[in-house]
Write an enzyme that holds these catalytic residues in place. Structure first.
Site, PDB file in Angstrom:
ATOM      1  N   GLY A 205      -4.723   6.683  -9.850  1.00 28.98           N
ATOM      2  CA  GLY A 205      -4.173   6.276 -11.238  1.00 28.98           C
ATOM      3  C   GLY A 205      -5.030   4.774 -11.347  1.00 28.98           C
ATOM      4  O   GLY A 205      -5.836   4.701 -10.787  1.00 28.98           O
ATOM      5  N   ILE A 207      -4.345   1.678 -10.393  1.00 25.65           N
ATOM      6  CA  ILE A 207      -4.660   0.808  -9.303  1.00 25.65           C
ATOM      7  C   ILE A 207      -5.744   1.750  -8.162  1.00 25.65           C
ATOM      8  O   ILE A 207      -6.362   1.068  -7.499  1.00 25.65           O
ATOM      9  CB  ILE A 207      -3.406   0.563  -8.513  1.00 25.65           C
ATOM     10  CG1 ILE A 207      -2.541  -0.039  -9.214  1.00 25.65           C
ATOM     11  CG2 ILE A 207      -3.604  -0.325  -7.149  1.00 25.65           C
ATOM     12  CD1 ILE A 207      -1.113  -0.527  -8.710  1.00 25.65           C
ATOM     13  N   ARG A 227      -1.985  15.404  -7.118  1.00 25.09           N
ATOM     14  CA  ARG A 227      -1.738  16.658  -7.503  1.00 25.09           C
ATOM     15  C   ARG A 227      -2.452  17.191  -8.624  1.00 25.09           C
ATOM     16  O   ARG A 227      -2.997  18.306  -8.556  1.00 25.09           O
ATOM     17  CB  ARG A 227      -0.202  16.668  -8.028  1.00 25.09           C
ATOM     18  CG  ARG A 227       0.804  16.359  -7.063  1.00 25.09           C
ATOM     19  CD  ARG A 227       2.189  16.579  -7.409  1.00 25.09           C
ATOM     20  NE  ARG A 227       3.287  16.488  -6.372  1.00 25.09           N
ATOM     21  CZ  ARG A 227       4.043  15.138  -6.358  1.00 25.09           C
ATOM     22  NH1 ARG A 227       3.868  14.358  -7.091  1.00 25.09           N
ATOM     23  NH2 ARG A 227       4.749  15.161  -5.107  1.00 25.09           N
ATOM     24  N   PRO A 229      -6.358  16.840  -9.689  1.00 29.79           N
ATOM     25  CA  PRO A 229      -7.597  16.100  -9.557  1.00 29.79           C
ATOM     26  C   PRO A 229      -8.331  15.818 -11.044  1.00 29.79           C
ATOM     27  O   PRO A 229      -7.843  16.658 -12.018  1.00 29.79           O
ATOM     28  CB  PRO A 229      -8.456  17.099  -8.874  1.00 29.79           C
ATOM     29  CG  PRO A 229      -7.567  18.050  -8.261  1.00 29.79           C
ATOM     30  CD  PRO A 229      -6.362  18.165  -9.284  1.00 29.79           C
ATOM     31  N   ARG A 288       5.477   1.348  -3.594  1.00 31.12           N
ATOM     32  CA  ARG A 288       6.762   1.365  -3.382  1.00 31.12           C
ATOM     33  C   ARG A 288       7.016   1.773  -2.262  1.00 31.12           C
ATOM     34  O   ARG A 288       6.253   2.749  -1.496  1.00 31.12           O
ATOM     35  CB  ARG A 288       7.537   2.102  -4.463  1.00 31.12           C
ATOM     36  CG  ARG A 288       7.362   1.721  -5.836  1.00 31.12           C
ATOM     37  CD  ARG A 288       8.102   0.365  -5.968  1.00 31.12           C
ATOM     38  NE  ARG A 288       8.079   0.059  -7.388  1.00 31.12           N
ATOM     39  CZ  ARG A 288       7.452  -1.134  -7.822  1.00 31.12           C
ATOM     40  NH1 ARG A 288       6.358  -1.267  -7.003  1.00 31.12           N
ATOM     41  NH2 ARG A 288       7.345  -1.263  -8.959  1.00 31.12           N
ATOM     42  N   ASP A 312       3.544  -4.154   1.107  1.00 33.77           N
ATOM     43  CA  ASP A 312       3.683  -5.605   0.301  1.00 33.77           C
ATOM     44  C   ASP A 312       5.127  -5.377  -0.052  1.00 33.77           C
ATOM     45  O   ASP A 312       5.729  -6.281  -0.373  1.00 33.77           O
ATOM     46  CB  ASP A 312       2.805  -5.321  -0.838  1.00 33.77           C
ATOM     47  CG  ASP A 312       3.109  -6.353  -1.737  1.00 33.77           C
ATOM     48  OD1 ASP A 312       3.172  -7.537  -1.355  1.00 33.77           O
ATOM     49  OD2 ASP A 312       3.468  -6.293  -2.945  1.00 33.77           O
ATOM     50  N   HIS A 336       6.317  -8.726  -1.672  1.00 34.58           N
ATOM     51  CA  HIS A 336       6.351  -8.065  -2.883  1.00 34.58           C
ATOM     52  C   HIS A 336       5.269  -8.949  -3.820  1.00 34.58           C
ATOM     53  O   HIS A 336       5.756  -9.335  -4.831  1.00 34.58           O
ATOM     54  CB  HIS A 336       7.759  -7.919  -3.730  1.00 34.58           C
ATOM     55  CG  HIS A 336       7.425  -6.785  -4.743  1.00 34.58           C
ATOM     56  ND1 HIS A 336       8.674  -6.180  -5.158  1.00 34.58           N
ATOM     57  CD2 HIS A 336       6.712  -6.171  -5.737  1.00 34.58           C
ATOM     58  CE1 HIS A 336       8.300  -5.348  -6.141  1.00 34.58           C
ATOM     59  NE2 HIS A 336       7.201  -5.371  -6.373  1.00 34.58           N
TER      60      HIS A 336
END
Length: 366
Positions: A205, A207, A227, A229, A288, A312, A336
């Site tokens: 996506g 990032i 999931r 491409p 996450r 992070d 974070h």
């Protein structure tokens, strides 16, 4: 001529888009405003920033700004709306059918796969994007975690004397300078490069794409998996090629997870998938924590299967000084901070709101 009607703007109910409500809607609750003042307190004068944005958006202030958390709620609030700001909610035939006064679709980001751009254009409806500095910061942070572990920076920082190095378990000794150079006289083994290595990105996506372009510039081969491409030409713009996740894990020297946290992505890298990684892989996560199974990481570090782990977002926030992950010398955990500085969000949102005001005709043409 500027449009003087008080606009109705629908925004996705997500932490940063909610700021449009604080800036543009005078009826926003004091509780929400105070929460954001606190959120930005360590980096910015948030009330002054809000006033500065209001001064730039003409008759787009004041506005009625309502939030939508789901597709159903979005469709219920679109009638009469002049603009829609979406981060992940879809815009398709059902949404456009009820959006009788919609004049702008604003994506808080750049990836448009959830928006039917063709249908929007057929209706003469502009689709604007906002490249987010916070996504760039997260990509930089992921690279920093890789570099920190590969170069052993967190281990060797400040170890300058023979005594310090010996106390850390090394055997420093100067080389015979009559014949050789003196690089790494500290004799620290296992230092690695990113150049000519393979990076596997799980999730392609916003990032993931920012990370891919930077890794490619550093001479890395980049594989990605998700999931669904994207077209090869689209991925190629960022220097990446698709690989099934099994192949990605088996070939990658570094793996970075860049996915949202939800029920479908929890433990996307579980014990089985970590076992599929090439021995010595450095695994990093600036998304996450629960994307990766914690105990599986601990076991893979203990066995030596993982070459390092960078994280992070700690598994517990606030974390603990005795977190068992910190017992491993090849682990780096940050509290974070990947998306920082906080002013990234303010710059993004200011740019986006001023652009929206122009597209909607709320700023007078001089």
């Amino acid at each position: 001529m500027a449009d003087s009607r008080q606009p109705l703007i629908v925004v996705e109910d997500d932490p940063f888009p909610r700021i449009l409500q604080v800036v543009l809607d005078p009826t926003v609750t004091a509780e929400r405003t105070e929460a954001f003042i606190d959120f930005f307190a360590h980096t910015a004068d948030f009330p002054s920033w809000c006033e500065g944005v209001r001064a730039q958006v003409g008759t787009m202030y004041p506005a009625t700004v309502v939030t939508a958390k789901s597709q159903e709620e979005l469709r219920s609030k679109l009638p009469g709306a002049q603009a829609l700001v979406t981060e992940s909610l879809a815009v398709g035939a059902e949404e456009l059918a009820v959006a009788n006064e919609l004049r702008l679709v604003q994506k808080y980001g750049t990836v448009l796969r959830a928006i039917d751009v063709v249908a929007c254009r057929a209706r003469g409806l502009p689709v604007a994007t906002q490249r987010r500095r916070s996504n760039i910061a997260c990509a930089e942070h992921s690279l920093a975690l890789m570099l920190d572990i590969a170069k052993k920076l967190h281990i060797t920082h400040g170890l300058l004397s023979t005594e310090q190095l010996q106390a850390a378990g090394y055997q420093p000794k100067m080389y015979d300078r009559r014949h050789t150079g003196n690089s790494n006289w500290a004799r620290i083994p296992g230092i690695r490069m990113l150049y000519e290595s393979t990076l596997g990105i799980v999730g392609f996506g916003e990032i993931g794409r920012e990370l891919s372009s930077r890794a490619t510039a550093m001479g890395m081969r980049v594989l990605y998996w998700q999931r669904t491409p994207v077209p090869a030409a689209e991925a190629g713009v960022f220097g990446a090629e698709y690989a099934p996740i099994e192949a990605l894990l088996a070939q990658s020297d570094y793996v970075s997870v860049q996915l949202p946290g939800n029920a479908s992505t929890r433990h996307i890298l579980d014990r089985g998938r970590i076992a599929q990684m090439k021995p010595g892989t450095i695994l990093v996560n600036s998304s996450r924590s629960d994307l990766i199974e914690r105990q599986a990481v601990l076991d893979a570090l203990a066995s030596g299967h993982l070459g390092g782990f960078g994280l992070d977002t700690p598994y517990d926030e606030p974390g603990s000084a005795d977190d068992p992950l910190l017992a491993f010398p090849n682990v780096t955990i940050t509290p974070h901070t990947a998306a920082q500085p906080r002013t990234n969000a303010l710059k993004d949102l200011e740019q986006m709101m001023v652009g929206m005001a122009g597209l909607l005709g709320h700023v007078a043409v001089r």
